[in-house]
Structure formats: C-alpha cells, structure tokens
Write a protein that holds these residues in place. Structure first.
Motif, PDB file in Angstrom:
ATOM      1  N   ILE A   1       2.021  -5.226   4.350  1.00 55.86           N
ATOM      2  CA  ILE A   1       0.653  -5.071   5.052  1.00 55.86           C
ATOM      3  C   ILE A   1       0.028  -3.992   4.184  1.00 55.86           C
ATOM      4  O   ILE A   1       0.648  -3.514   3.191  1.00 55.86           O
ATOM      5  CB  ILE A   1       0.962  -4.649   6.394  1.00 55.86           C
ATOM      6  N   GLU A   2      -1.437  -3.901   4.172  1.00 54.35           N
ATOM      7  CA  GLU A   2      -2.220  -2.981   3.852  1.00 54.35           C
ATOM      8  C   GLU A   2      -2.820  -2.184   4.701  1.00 54.35           C
ATOM      9  O   GLU A   2      -3.113  -2.600   5.522  1.00 54.35           O
ATOM     10  CB  GLU A   2      -3.323  -3.702   2.987  1.00 54.35           C
ATOM     11  N   LEU A   3      -2.709  -0.849   4.443  1.00 54.43           N
ATOM     12  CA  LEU A   3      -3.220   0.086   5.657  1.00 54.43           C
ATOM     13  C   LEU A   3      -4.139   1.033   4.983  1.00 54.43           C
ATOM     14  O   LEU A   3      -4.033   1.391   3.714  1.00 54.43           O
ATOM     15  CB  LEU A   3      -2.062   0.839   6.082  1.00 54.43           C
TER      16      LEU A   3
ATOM     17  N   ARG B   1       4.714   1.059  14.985  1.00 53.33           N
ATOM     18  CA  ARG B   1       5.849   0.386  14.100  1.00 53.33           C
ATOM     19  C   ARG B   1       6.101   1.248  13.018  1.00 53.33           C
ATOM     20  O   ARG B   1       5.089   1.978  12.429  1.00 53.33           O
ATOM     21  CB  ARG B   1       5.360  -1.092  13.724  1.00 53.33           C
ATOM     22  N   THR B   2       7.235   1.330  12.421  1.00 52.51           N
ATOM     23  CA  THR B   2       7.456   1.782  11.171  1.00 52.51           C
ATOM     24  C   THR B   2       7.653   1.107  10.027  1.00 52.51           C
ATOM     25  O   THR B   2       7.847  -0.165  10.167  1.00 52.51           O
ATOM     26  CB  THR B   2       9.044   2.640  11.294  1.00 52.51           C
TER      27      THR B   2
ATOM     28  N   ILE C   1      -2.848   2.011   1.123  1.00 54.59           N
ATOM     29  CA  ILE C   1      -1.369   1.760   0.945  1.00 54.59           C
ATOM     30  C   ILE C   1      -0.920   0.286   0.831  1.00 54.59           C
ATOM     31  O   ILE C   1      -1.621  -0.360   1.843  1.00 54.59           O
ATOM     32  CB  ILE C   1      -0.363   2.731   1.302  1.00 54.59           C
ATOM     33  N   LYS C   2       0.109   0.017   0.289  1.00 52.75           N
ATOM     34  CA  LYS C   2       0.754  -1.294   0.785  1.00 52.75           C
ATOM     35  C   LYS C   2       2.227  -0.911   1.372  1.00 52.75           C
ATOM     36  O   LYS C   2       2.737   0.043   0.797  1.00 52.75           O
ATOM     37  CB  LYS C   2       0.694  -2.332  -0.351  1.00 52.75           C
ATOM     38  N   ALA C   3       2.687  -1.346   2.486  1.00 53.36           N
ATOM     39  CA  ALA C   3       3.889  -1.055   2.846  1.00 53.36           C
ATOM     40  C   ALA C   3       4.607  -2.307   3.477  1.00 53.36           C
ATOM     41  O   ALA C   3       3.928  -3.341   3.771  1.00 53.36           O
ATOM     42  CB  ALA C   3       3.608   0.041   4.026  1.00 53.36           C
ATOM     43  N   ASP C   4       6.028  -2.235   3.736  1.00 50.43           N
ATOM     44  CA  ASP C   4       6.632  -3.271   4.161  1.00 50.43           C
ATOM     45  C   ASP C   4       7.055  -2.920   5.551  1.00 50.43           C
ATOM     46  O   ASP C   4       7.643  -1.808   5.684  1.00 50.43           O
ATOM     47  CB  ASP C   4       8.033  -3.517   3.170  1.00 50.43           C
ATOM     48  N   ILE C   5       6.841  -3.885   6.469  1.00 54.08           N
ATOM     49  CA  ILE C   5       7.173  -3.698   7.577  1.00 54.08           C
ATOM     50  C   ILE C   5       8.037  -4.953   8.172  1.00 54.08           C
ATOM     51  O   ILE C   5       8.051  -6.009   7.951  1.00 54.08           O
ATOM     52  CB  ILE C   5       6.051  -3.701   8.656  1.00 54.08           C
ATOM     53  N   SER C   6       9.200  -4.571   9.048  1.00 56.15           N
ATOM     54  CA  SER C   6      10.246  -5.463   9.477  1.00 56.15           C
ATOM     55  C   SER C   6       9.637  -6.147  10.582  1.00 56.15           C
ATOM     56  O   SER C   6       9.269  -5.550  11.768  1.00 56.15           O
ATOM     57  CB  SER C   6      11.536  -4.711   9.877  1.00 56.15           C
TER      58      SER C   6
END
Length: 207
Positions: free
Chosen positions: A196-198, A169-170, A183-188
């Motif tokens: 989410i945290e990666l 997923r992107t 990192i923290k990132a937004d996922i649709s």
C-alpha cells in the motif's frame, strides 16, 4: 439531447447576455492600496478548470494581474483502493466553486461575472461577501496538511496506520519517496501480503 449538450447550450445562453456590475460595488482603486480578499465564485459543475483557465487568460490579456491575483480550484486528498493497493487521489473539495483572490470593483466584477461558465459570486445580489482569513486558510490547506508532516521512518521499520481503510493495522515500510511525503509499505491481509501507499500523517512509527 444529452445532459452535456443541454449544459453546453445553457452555458452559451448564459454568456450571450452580459451582466452589468451593481452600482454599489464602486470604481477601481487608483493609487491607494488595493483591498485584496478571497471570494468564492460559482460555476457550472464540471466547468471549474475551464473557467479557471479562461479567466486566467482574460486577466493576463487585460493587464489585471494586480487586481485579480489568484484563481484556485480547492482540492482534497482521498484514499482509494485499487488492485489491492491504497493511494491518495486528489478530488474537487467543492464541485461547482472556485476561490479567487482579488479586489472587487466594477471592472473586476464585470470581467469575472461575464466569463463563460460563471454563474455568480457567493454573497448578496449587489456585492460579493469575502471569506475571512481563517476560512480561506482552512479551505486552501485543509486537504493538504498531511503531506507537510515529516516522515521519520526508513525501510524495514514497523508502523501503525492511523487513517483510512487500514486504520490500526501494522505494516512494514518498503521505501520512502525522495520528497519524504509518502511511503510504500507491506501489510498482511487475510494471509496474503499487500503493498500500500501512505501519505505522511496517516501513520506512526512503532517502537
């Protein structure tokens, strides 16, 4: 009687009778270079941290830091999703086991074997079998390599997730931790946006 009470009773009984070191192990090294290797000891499940703390105190109080160098509870990182967020949590890689870096002799064997909660060394009945350097390295660092990868993204960058429940997923980077390990990132996700945290090593930047 609960399972924990039964286990506590068993641990107490186990350590009332001291176990003598096998004669095949031999005397402590005096003067010469010590043969320090990694070994595996078995403990009652759930007692790993308690055994580690007790044995560490015994080693220090008995002045055996030069013979028993390190006691380690191997951990591995797993992804866990909660409340729409994914984070890495540390879990015991091998429940019921500890790694110990030491020279095996009659005294050090006796100290380890008679620590409450320890049921024995992994090996033969007369002598523990050491791990190879490769085996020890794999166990110690196998679950933490991802955190050592370099993060080369910044807020606003698009990434592709390469591991875990959101693989392929992107997402869009929101922030990078100060130590550059996650990192923290937004996922649709089905019409909604989830943060989410990666960990480093679980994603790659997109052009």
């Amino acid at each position: 009687m609960s399972d924990m009470e039964v286990e506590n009773k068993n641990v107490k009984a186990e350590n009332q009778a001291e176990v003598s070191a096998p004669t095949e192990i031999g005397e402590p090294t005096e003067g010469a270079k010590k043969d320090i290797r990694w070994y595996v000891i078995h403990t009652y499940s759930g007692y790993e941290n308690k055994v580690k703390d007790t044995l560490t105190r015994k080693v220090h109080s008995m002045g055996m830091d030069d013979t028993i160098r390190e006691i380690l509870l191997p951990l591995e990182e797993e992804e866990e999703e909660k409340d729409g967020k994914v984070k890495l949590v540390s879990r015991k890689a091998f429940p019921g086991y500890l790694l110990i870096r030491m020279e095996v002799n009659d005294r050090s064997w006796y100290v380890v074997r008679n620590t409450p909660g320890v049921t024995g060394f992994v090996g033969t009945t007369t002598k523990p079998i050491p791990l190879s350097d490769e085996e020890a390295e794999k166990i110690i660092h196998g679950g933490t390599k991802a955190a050592k990868n370099e993060i080369n993204v910044k807020p606003g960058d698009r990434i592709r997730i390469t591991k875990g429940v959101f693989e392929d997923r992107t997402a869009v980077v929101l922030e990078v931790s100060d130590d550059k390990t996650k990192i923290k990132a937004d996922i649709s996700n089905f019409g909604t946006t989830t943060t989410i945290e990666l960990e480093a090593g679980s994603f790659e930047p997109l052009p």
